[in-house]
Each structure stands twice: as structure tokens, then as C-alpha cells.
Motif scaffolding. Structure first.
Motif, PDB file in Angstrom:
ATOM      1  N   GLY A   9      82.281  -5.400  58.017  1.00 40.17           N
ATOM      2  CA  GLY A   9      82.673  -4.666  56.816  1.00 40.17           C
ATOM      3  C   GLY A   9      82.596  -5.511  55.563  1.00 40.17           C
ATOM      4  O   GLY A   9      82.423  -4.990  54.453  1.00 40.17           O
ATOM      5  N   SER A  13      80.510  -4.304  52.317  1.00 41.51           N
ATOM      6  CA  SER A  13      81.126  -4.153  51.001  1.00 41.51           C
ATOM      7  C   SER A  13      80.278  -4.776  49.897  1.00 41.51           C
ATOM      8  O   SER A  13      80.470  -4.477  48.724  1.00 41.51           O
ATOM      9  CB  SER A  13      82.534  -4.764  50.996  1.00 41.51           C
ATOM     10  OG  SER A  13      82.486  -6.177  51.111  1.00 41.51           O
ATOM     11  N   HIS A  14      79.335  -5.644  50.272  1.00 39.64           N
ATOM     12  CA  HIS A  14      78.440  -6.249  49.290  1.00 39.64           C
ATOM     13  C   HIS A  14      77.123  -5.484  49.162  1.00 39.64           C
ATOM     14  O   HIS A  14      76.230  -5.896  48.420  1.00 39.64           O
ATOM     15  CB  HIS A  14      78.148  -7.701  49.674  1.00 39.64           C
ATOM     16  CG  HIS A  14      79.330  -8.602  49.528  1.00 39.64           C
ATOM     17  ND1 HIS A  14      80.303  -8.702  50.494  1.00 39.64           N
ATOM     18  CD2 HIS A  14      79.707  -9.427  48.523  1.00 39.64           C
ATOM     19  CE1 HIS A  14      81.224  -9.557  50.097  1.00 39.64           C
ATOM     20  NE2 HIS A  14      80.891 -10.013  48.911  1.00 39.64           N
ATOM     21  N   TYR A 129      87.647 -10.660  46.265  1.00 35.15           N
ATOM     22  CA  TYR A 129      87.573 -11.753  47.224  1.00 35.15           C
ATOM     23  C   TYR A 129      87.668 -13.121  46.552  1.00 35.15           C
ATOM     24  O   TYR A 129      88.312 -14.032  47.079  1.00 35.15           O
ATOM     25  CB  TYR A 129      86.275 -11.657  48.038  1.00 35.15           C
ATOM     26  CG  TYR A 129      86.145 -10.396  48.855  1.00 35.15           C
ATOM     27  CD1 TYR A 129      87.251  -9.810  49.468  1.00 35.15           C
ATOM     28  CD2 TYR A 129      84.906  -9.778  49.026  1.00 35.15           C
ATOM     29  CE1 TYR A 129      87.131  -8.654  50.217  1.00 35.15           C
ATOM     30  CE2 TYR A 129      84.777  -8.623  49.780  1.00 35.15           C
ATOM     31  CZ  TYR A 129      85.894  -8.056  50.366  1.00 35.15           C
ATOM     32  OH  TYR A 129      85.766  -6.905  51.121  1.00 35.15           O
ATOM     33  N   GLY A 244      87.110  -6.833  56.886  1.00 38.10           N
ATOM     34  CA  GLY A 244      85.878  -6.233  57.391  1.00 38.10           C
ATOM     35  C   GLY A 244      85.760  -6.207  58.899  1.00 38.10           C
ATOM     36  O   GLY A 244      84.701  -5.874  59.428  1.00 38.10           O
ATOM     37  N   TRP A 271      92.808  -6.178  55.758  1.00 34.34           N
ATOM     38  CA  TRP A 271      92.119  -5.462  54.686  1.00 34.34           C
ATOM     39  C   TRP A 271      91.386  -4.263  55.290  1.00 34.34           C
ATOM     40  O   TRP A 271      90.475  -4.418  56.089  1.00 34.34           O
ATOM     41  CB  TRP A 271      91.143  -6.391  53.979  1.00 34.34           C
ATOM     42  CG  TRP A 271      91.810  -7.533  53.246  1.00 34.34           C
ATOM     43  CD1 TRP A 271      92.619  -8.496  53.784  1.00 34.34           C
ATOM     44  CD2 TRP A 271      91.720  -7.804  51.858  1.00 34.34           C
ATOM     45  NE1 TRP A 271      93.031  -9.364  52.814  1.00 34.34           N
ATOM     46  CE2 TRP A 271      92.497  -8.970  51.612  1.00 34.34           C
ATOM     47  CE3 TRP A 271      91.052  -7.213  50.786  1.00 34.34           C
ATOM     48  CZ2 TRP A 271      92.631  -9.535  50.353  1.00 34.34           C
ATOM     49  CZ3 TRP A 271      91.175  -7.763  49.527  1.00 34.34           C
ATOM     50  CH2 TRP A 271      91.955  -8.901  49.309  1.00 34.34           C
ATOM     51  N   PHE A 273      89.367  -0.526  54.868  1.00 31.35           N
ATOM     52  CA  PHE A 273      88.570   0.324  53.977  1.00 31.35           C
ATOM     53  C   PHE A 273      89.009   1.786  54.036  1.00 31.35           C
ATOM     54  O   PHE A 273      88.873   2.510  53.060  1.00 31.35           O
ATOM     55  CB  PHE A 273      87.082   0.221  54.352  1.00 31.35           C
ATOM     56  CG  PHE A 273      86.447  -1.072  53.937  1.00 31.35           C
ATOM     57  CD1 PHE A 273      85.980  -1.267  52.644  1.00 31.35           C
ATOM     58  CD2 PHE A 273      86.322  -2.112  54.846  1.00 31.35           C
ATOM     59  CE1 PHE A 273      85.403  -2.469  52.260  1.00 31.35           C
ATOM     60  CE2 PHE A 273      85.740  -3.314  54.473  1.00 31.35           C
ATOM     61  CZ  PHE A 273      85.278  -3.489  53.174  1.00 31.35           C
ATOM     62  N   ASN A 299      91.313  -2.009  51.001  1.00 32.71           N
ATOM     63  CA  ASN A 299      90.089  -2.739  50.657  1.00 32.71           C
ATOM     64  C   ASN A 299      89.039  -1.850  50.016  1.00 32.71           C
ATOM     65  O   ASN A 299      87.911  -2.281  49.760  1.00 32.71           O
ATOM     66  CB  ASN A 299      89.500  -3.396  51.919  1.00 32.71           C
ATOM     67  CG  ASN A 299      88.563  -4.526  51.580  1.00 32.71           C
ATOM     68  OD1 ASN A 299      88.554  -5.054  50.467  1.00 32.71           O
ATOM     69  ND2 ASN A 299      87.733  -4.917  52.536  1.00 32.71           N
ATOM     70  N   SER A 300      89.383  -0.590  49.790  1.00 32.91           N
ATOM     71  CA  SER A 300      88.419   0.326  49.181  1.00 32.91           C
ATOM     72  C   SER A 300      88.425   0.240  47.658  1.00 32.91           C
ATOM     73  O   SER A 300      87.550   0.787  46.994  1.00 32.91           O
ATOM     74  CB  SER A 300      88.724   1.777  49.601  1.00 32.91           C
ATOM     75  OG  SER A 300      90.001   2.180  49.115  1.00 32.91           O
TER      76      SER A 300
END
Length: 301
Positions: A9, A13-14, A129, A244, A271, A273, A299-300
Motif C-alpha cells: 500500500g 499511495s505513490h 510520510y 501499507g 496506517w 487506507f 492514511n487516505s
């Protein structure tokens, strides 16, 4: 000092498309031949399978792979037709006999190539982050990519790639039908928690599926618990940041080892999402880390 546990994850996220469903799309355009078959021919075209491919490896019945290729012999066929079909099945038999030796290294080779190609472009850092990451912290990543080192410039000595690092394999010669794959340089596989061992069947050109019986036993994950423990040995962490990672059953042995090593004052920050799963994850985390305070972080955002 903080300990970061990084899962897929984090790469997602990137903006990297590194889901197993993306890997499936990658394989549909690549060969990775095993005899007469492409690698993807051994797996069902089912998104439920690919949504959690590593875990689902445990339950794939590879015997069924042959059903599409081998049917009944028609007694009304001419001798020529009959001989041609037997010849075809003999060639398939050779391919199925190669599968136990080549399927797993071919899968690891393809997965490594996929990760290298998908994560080639460098993305921007994310503020959420950079606010918590420092070069003095330790990082255990379950990813095969080097996102931490390449984007966040985390020193390599501070990062433990517990399942190895992807690199591009040498491309097989398309004219060479005897494809050989290197020994796996990444670690991949299922947890083998519910596997029912079936009796092996004799294999022959009429019933070649016996070659694939129990092949998923060869795909059981080789857990690197010693490396995991050596990396965190003697360290005291203020917090563990799990980013993630789905905290699924495949990697549960690592978290059980982590619980043994942690101070009871260490805070676990998970964390997440999808906050609709917060109660479910909190419950699972409390089972593994019964002594520690646990926070679920959105984390969203």
C-alpha cells in the motif's frame, strides 16, 4: 527511534500500480514460457484469485489446468487423427513435467520484472510520510521495490528488504524453447495454513495432470524470521509505524516475532487506507500485540 513496517500500500499511495491484478495484466502481454505454455496459462482468469494472489496460491488446484487442454479421445477418429492427438498430448505432458521445476522460479522472475518496470519512474515524496520518517529510524519493507531508498533517500543500512529486492532478469531467447529461469532472488509464496495434501497421481499422455498435483506445496513462503529478528535485535522503539501492510495471515509469523521483541511501552500505529475496516484491524492487532497501545491512523488523507 521508530520502526517502520512497509507493505505494498505504500507503493500504491505513490501512484505505482503494483497490485496483483496489475501483475496479471502484465503477464497477459508476456511469455515466460514453460514448454508449450505461457506462465499465466497455469492460473485461472479470475480476479478473486488475483486480488490476493500470494495467499490464494495455497488453494489453487493446478490439476484443473489440464482440463482445458485434455479432453476425451473420440473412438470415431481416424488413426491419423488419433495419432495426432496422442502426439499433442505427449508434448503437453512434457510441458507439465517441466512445471514443478520451473513454475515457481518463472513466477518469481516475472514478478521481479514487473516490479522493476512499474516502479522505474521516480515519484514525489508525500508530506504525510516525510513528517515522520527520519534517517535514524529502521525500516522493514515487504516490498520488492526500492521506493524508500530512491524517493525518500533512506540509507540502505537502515532498510531490511525481508523478501528481497527486484531486479530485471535477462530476457529469455525467444527461439529457445527450453527456457531456464534463475534461482528465485525474491521470496514469494503462501502461508500453507490450511493446505490439504492430495495423493499424487500417475502421469501419462492421457492424464497428464498428475504432474501438477501438489505443486503449490513448492510455493510455500520461506520465512526469514532470523533476518527479521537480527535486524531489530537489541533495539527499543518509541513506536511501530505499519504503513501499507494489510496485516494478513501470510505475513503473520513476522508480527508474532515482533511482539516478542517489543517493549510494552511501544505504541503501534497502523496506517489504514479504508477506515471502514478500522474495527476489524484493531481487533486483529490486539490479538498479536496484546500489551501495546494501538492507534488506527487514517492514511487516505
Amino acid at each position: 527511534m521508530k520502526l517502520f513496517i512497509i507493505g505494498n500500500g505504500f507503493d500504491l499511495s505513490h501512484g505505482y500500480n503494483t497490485r496483483y491484478t496489475d501483475f496479471k495484466k502484465f503477464l497477459t502481454h508476456k511469455s515466460y514460457d514453460i514448454g508449450s505454455f505461457r506462465l499465466i496459462d497455469f492460473f485461472e482468469d479470475d480476479d478473486d484469485l488475483w486480488s490476493d494472489f500470494e495467499n490464494n496460491l495455497e488453494f489453487i488446484d493446478f490439476k484443473e489446468t489440464t482440463d482445458f487442454y485434455v479432453g476425451g479421445l473420440d473412438p470415431e477418429w481416424s488413426d491419423k487423427e488419433y495419432d495426432r492427438e496422442i502426439s499433442r498430448r505427449s508434448a503437453l505432458q512434457d510441458s507439465f513435467e517441466e512445471a514443478p521445476e520451473k513454475l515457481y522460479p518463472a513466477l518469481c522472475t516475472a514478478l521481479s520484472d514487473f516490479i522493476v518496470e512499474e516502479t522505474y519512474d521516480e515519484k514525489s515524496v508525500l508530506d504525510k510520510y516525510t513528517r515522520i520518517m527520519t534517517n535514524n529510524d529502521l525500516y522493514i519493507t515487504f516490498n520488492y521495490s526500492k521506493t524508500l531508498e530512491n524517493i525518500y533517500k533512506i540509507p540502505e543500512d537502515n532498510v531490511e528488504h525481508i523478501h528481497g529486492v527486484a531486479y530485471h532478469s535477462s530476457t529469455p531467447d525467444p527461439d529457445d524453447f527450453d527456457y531456464s529461469y534463475e534461482s528465485p532472488f525474491i521470496i514469494f509464496g503462501h502461508s500453507d495454513t490450511k493446505k490439504i495434501v492430495r495423493q499424487a497421481e500417475d502421469s501419462n499422455p492421457i492424464n497428464p495432470n498428475g504432474c501438477l498435483n501438489n505443486i503449490n506445496d513448492l510455493m510455500k513462503k520461506d520465512y526469514q524470521l532470523q533476518s527479521f529478528n537480527d535486524f531489530i535485535k537489541g533495539r527499543t522503539f518509541s513506536s511501530v509505524e505499519i504503513i501499507g501492510h494489510d496485516f494478513g495471515i501470510v505475513d503473520k509469523p513476522y508480527f508474532e516475532e515482533l511482539n516478542k521483541a517489543l517493549n510494552k511501552n511501544t505504541v503501534i500505529n497502523f496506517w489504514l487506507f479504508d477506515m471502514s475496516k478500522s474495527n476489524e484491524k484493531l481487533h486483529d492487532l490486539k490479538i498479536v500485540f496484546p500489551r501495546n497501545k494501538i492507534n488506527i491512523i487514517d492514511n487516505s488523507i
